[in-house]
Design a protein around this motif. Structure first.
Motif, PDB file in Angstrom:
ATOM      1  N   MET A 268      -6.680   6.251  12.777  1.00 44.96           N
ATOM      2  CA  MET A 268      -5.407   5.867  12.202  1.00 44.96           C
ATOM      3  C   MET A 268      -5.643   4.688  11.263  1.00 44.96           C
ATOM      4  O   MET A 268      -6.280   3.720  11.618  1.00 44.96           O
ATOM      5  CB  MET A 268      -4.424   5.474  13.308  1.00 44.96           C
ATOM      6  CG  MET A 268      -3.140   4.925  12.741  1.00 44.96           C
ATOM      7  SD  MET A 268      -2.001   4.217  13.941  1.00 44.96           S
ATOM      8  CE  MET A 268      -1.792   5.522  15.083  1.00 44.96           C
ATOM      9  N   LEU A 269      -5.100   4.788  10.101  1.00 43.29           N
ATOM     10  CA  LEU A 269      -5.150   3.700   9.122  1.00 43.29           C
ATOM     11  C   LEU A 269      -3.931   2.810   9.337  1.00 43.29           C
ATOM     12  O   LEU A 269      -2.802   3.284   9.374  1.00 43.29           O
ATOM     13  CB  LEU A 269      -5.131   4.278   7.705  1.00 43.29           C
ATOM     14  CG  LEU A 269      -5.054   3.276   6.559  1.00 43.29           C
ATOM     15  CD1 LEU A 269      -6.296   2.384   6.534  1.00 43.29           C
ATOM     16  CD2 LEU A 269      -4.882   4.002   5.241  1.00 43.29           C
ATOM     17  N   VAL A 270      -4.146   1.522   9.519  1.00 39.55           N
ATOM     18  CA  VAL A 270      -3.050   0.570   9.718  1.00 39.55           C
ATOM     19  C   VAL A 270      -3.056  -0.391   8.537  1.00 39.55           C
ATOM     20  O   VAL A 270      -4.084  -0.996   8.227  1.00 39.55           O
ATOM     21  CB  VAL A 270      -3.229  -0.213  11.040  1.00 39.55           C
ATOM     22  CG1 VAL A 270      -2.115  -1.226  11.220  1.00 39.55           C
ATOM     23  CG2 VAL A 270      -3.284   0.747  12.214  1.00 39.55           C
ATOM     24  N   LEU A 271      -1.910  -0.499   7.871  1.00 38.24           N
ATOM     25  CA  LEU A 271      -1.801  -1.342   6.680  1.00 38.24           C
ATOM     26  C   LEU A 271      -0.666  -2.334   6.834  1.00 38.24           C
ATOM     27  O   LEU A 271       0.331  -2.061   7.489  1.00 38.24           O
ATOM     28  CB  LEU A 271      -1.511  -0.471   5.444  1.00 38.24           C
ATOM     29  CG  LEU A 271      -2.539   0.599   5.112  1.00 38.24           C
ATOM     30  CD1 LEU A 271      -2.006   1.516   4.034  1.00 38.24           C
ATOM     31  CD2 LEU A 271      -3.826  -0.056   4.658  1.00 38.24           C
ATOM     32  N   SER A 272      -0.806  -3.476   6.211  1.00 36.74           N
ATOM     33  CA  SER A 272       0.286  -4.446   6.121  1.00 36.74           C
ATOM     34  C   SER A 272       0.917  -4.300   4.750  1.00 36.74           C
ATOM     35  O   SER A 272       0.225  -4.187   3.744  1.00 36.74           O
ATOM     36  CB  SER A 272      -0.254  -5.869   6.276  1.00 36.74           C
ATOM     37  OG  SER A 272      -0.822  -6.040   7.541  1.00 36.74           O
ATOM     38  N   ARG A 273       2.242  -4.285   4.708  1.00 35.28           N
ATOM     39  CA  ARG A 273       2.968  -4.152   3.451  1.00 35.28           C
ATOM     40  C   ARG A 273       4.152  -5.107   3.467  1.00 35.28           C
ATOM     41  O   ARG A 273       4.693  -5.437   4.513  1.00 35.28           O
ATOM     42  CB  ARG A 273       3.519  -2.734   3.256  1.00 35.28           C
ATOM     43  CG  ARG A 273       2.484  -1.646   3.203  1.00 35.28           C
ATOM     44  CD  ARG A 273       1.833  -1.478   1.856  1.00 35.28           C
ATOM     45  NE  ARG A 273       0.814  -2.492   1.646  1.00 35.28           N
ATOM     46  CZ  ARG A 273       0.261  -2.797   0.491  1.00 35.28           C
ATOM     47  NH1 ARG A 273       0.647  -2.204  -0.607  1.00 35.28           N
ATOM     48  NH2 ARG A 273      -0.656  -3.703   0.387  1.00 35.28           N
ATOM     49  N   LYS A 274       4.584  -5.505   2.295  1.00 32.04           N
ATOM     50  CA  LYS A 274       5.774  -6.325   2.125  1.00 32.04           C
ATOM     51  C   LYS A 274       6.888  -5.444   1.564  1.00 32.04           C
ATOM     52  O   LYS A 274       6.637  -4.328   1.110  1.00 32.04           O
ATOM     53  CB  LYS A 274       5.493  -7.481   1.166  1.00 32.04           C
ATOM     54  CG  LYS A 274       4.455  -8.445   1.700  1.00 32.04           C
ATOM     55  CD  LYS A 274       4.162  -9.534   0.704  1.00 32.04           C
ATOM     56  CE  LYS A 274       3.059 -10.436   1.238  1.00 32.04           C
ATOM     57  NZ  LYS A 274       2.624 -11.421   0.254  1.00 32.04           N
ATOM     58  N   VAL A 275       8.109  -5.972   1.591  1.00 26.94           N
ATOM     59  CA  VAL A 275       9.255  -5.222   1.075  1.00 26.94           C
ATOM     60  C   VAL A 275       8.980  -4.792  -0.361  1.00 26.94           C
ATOM     61  O   VAL A 275       8.445  -5.553  -1.163  1.00 26.94           O
ATOM     62  CB  VAL A 275      10.536  -6.078   1.150  1.00 26.94           C
ATOM     63  CG1 VAL A 275      11.693  -5.391   0.452  1.00 26.94           C
ATOM     64  CG2 VAL A 275      10.890  -6.365   2.601  1.00 26.94           C
ATOM     65  N   SER A 276       9.313  -3.577  -0.659  1.00 28.01           N
ATOM     66  CA  SER A 276       9.178  -2.884  -1.945  1.00 28.01           C
ATOM     67  C   SER A 276       7.744  -2.439  -2.255  1.00 28.01           C
ATOM     68  O   SER A 276       7.522  -1.801  -3.269  1.00 28.01           O
ATOM     69  CB  SER A 276       9.765  -3.691  -3.114  1.00 28.01           C
ATOM     70  OG  SER A 276       8.883  -4.720  -3.505  1.00 28.01           O
ATOM     71  N   GLU A 277       6.799  -2.730  -1.392  1.00 27.15           N
ATOM     72  CA  GLU A 277       5.439  -2.220  -1.620  1.00 27.15           C
ATOM     73  C   GLU A 277       5.354  -0.777  -1.134  1.00 27.15           C
ATOM     74  O   GLU A 277       6.104  -0.348  -0.257  1.00 27.15           O
ATOM     75  CB  GLU A 277       4.408  -3.100  -0.914  1.00 27.15           C
ATOM     76  CG  GLU A 277       4.295  -4.472  -1.535  1.00 27.15           C
ATOM     77  CD  GLU A 277       3.211  -5.322  -0.929  1.00 27.15           C
ATOM     78  OE1 GLU A 277       2.672  -6.166  -1.648  1.00 27.15           O
ATOM     79  OE2 GLU A 277       2.894  -5.158   0.267  1.00 27.15           O
ATOM     80  N   ARG A 278       4.430  -0.035  -1.731  1.00 24.13           N
ATOM     81  CA  ARG A 278       4.329   1.404  -1.466  1.00 24.13           C
ATOM     82  C   ARG A 278       2.952   1.791  -0.965  1.00 24.13           C
ATOM     83  O   ARG A 278       1.964   1.120  -1.245  1.00 24.13           O
ATOM     84  CB  ARG A 278       4.615   2.191  -2.750  1.00 24.13           C
ATOM     85  CG  ARG A 278       6.004   2.005  -3.235  1.00 24.13           C
ATOM     86  CD  ARG A 278       6.221   2.754  -4.506  1.00 24.13           C
ATOM     87  NE  ARG A 278       7.632   2.624  -4.890  1.00 24.13           N
ATOM     88  CZ  ARG A 278       8.114   3.043  -6.009  1.00 24.13           C
ATOM     89  NH1 ARG A 278       7.338   3.645  -6.880  1.00 24.13           N
ATOM     90  NH2 ARG A 278       9.394   2.891  -6.280  1.00 24.13           N
ATOM     91  N   ILE A 279       2.938   2.909  -0.283  1.00 23.94           N
ATOM     92  CA  ILE A 279       1.703   3.552   0.162  1.00 23.94           C
ATOM     93  C   ILE A 279       1.789   5.001  -0.284  1.00 23.94           C
ATOM     94  O   ILE A 279       2.800   5.675  -0.039  1.00 23.94           O
ATOM     95  CB  ILE A 279       1.570   3.489   1.696  1.00 23.94           C
ATOM     96  CG1 ILE A 279       1.527   2.038   2.168  1.00 23.94           C
ATOM     97  CG2 ILE A 279       0.336   4.255   2.168  1.00 23.94           C
ATOM     98  CD1 ILE A 279       1.721   1.877   3.659  1.00 23.94           C
ATOM     99  N   TRP A 280       0.757   5.489  -0.947  1.00 16.08           N
ATOM    100  CA  TRP A 280       0.717   6.885  -1.376  1.00 16.08           C
ATOM    101  C   TRP A 280      -0.165   7.681  -0.426  1.00 16.08           C
ATOM    102  O   TRP A 280      -1.250   7.238  -0.053  1.00 16.08           O
ATOM    103  CB  TRP A 280       0.169   6.997  -2.801  1.00 16.08           C
ATOM    104  CG  TRP A 280       1.201   6.642  -3.815  1.00 16.08           C
ATOM    105  CD1 TRP A 280       1.456   5.408  -4.332  1.00 16.08           C
ATOM    106  CD2 TRP A 280       2.130   7.525  -4.416  1.00 16.08           C
ATOM    107  NE1 TRP A 280       2.498   5.468  -5.212  1.00 16.08           N
ATOM    108  CE2 TRP A 280       2.930   6.762  -5.293  1.00 16.08           C
ATOM    109  CE3 TRP A 280       2.382   8.881  -4.301  1.00 16.08           C
ATOM    110  CZ2 TRP A 280       3.949   7.320  -6.046  1.00 16.08           C
ATOM    111  CZ3 TRP A 280       3.395   9.445  -5.054  1.00 16.08           C
ATOM    112  CH2 TRP A 280       4.161   8.663  -5.911  1.00 16.08           C
TER     113      TRP A 280
END
Length: 69
Positions: A1-13
């Motif tokens: 499983m890939l775990v990423l940190s993101r902030k509001v309005s950021e995207r993951i494709w």
């Protein structure tokens, strides 16, 4: 499983067709937007689990699990 940190309005494709956007973060709740083509089904896990039929009452796996509890 890939775990990423993101902030509001950021995207993951995911591939070329699926885009996951962080819409809002409020305490422990994260609102996620998912853009996907109509031929792909996007469902919450708890809805999928509700749709799965319960095993029959005489299911051997269910009987063993009950005995182990």
């Amino acid at each position: 499983m890939l775990v990423l940190s993101r902030k509001v309005s950021e995207r993951i494709w995911i591939g070329d067709e699926i885009c996951v956007t962080i819409v809002r973060i409020n305490g422990n709740a994260v609102r996620v937007g998912i853009d996907a083509p109509p031929h792909l089904s996007v469902m919450r896990d708890e809805l999928i689990q509700r749709q799965q039929p319960s095993p029959p009452a005489n299911d051997p796996i269910q009987l063993v699990e009950q005995q182990l509890q």
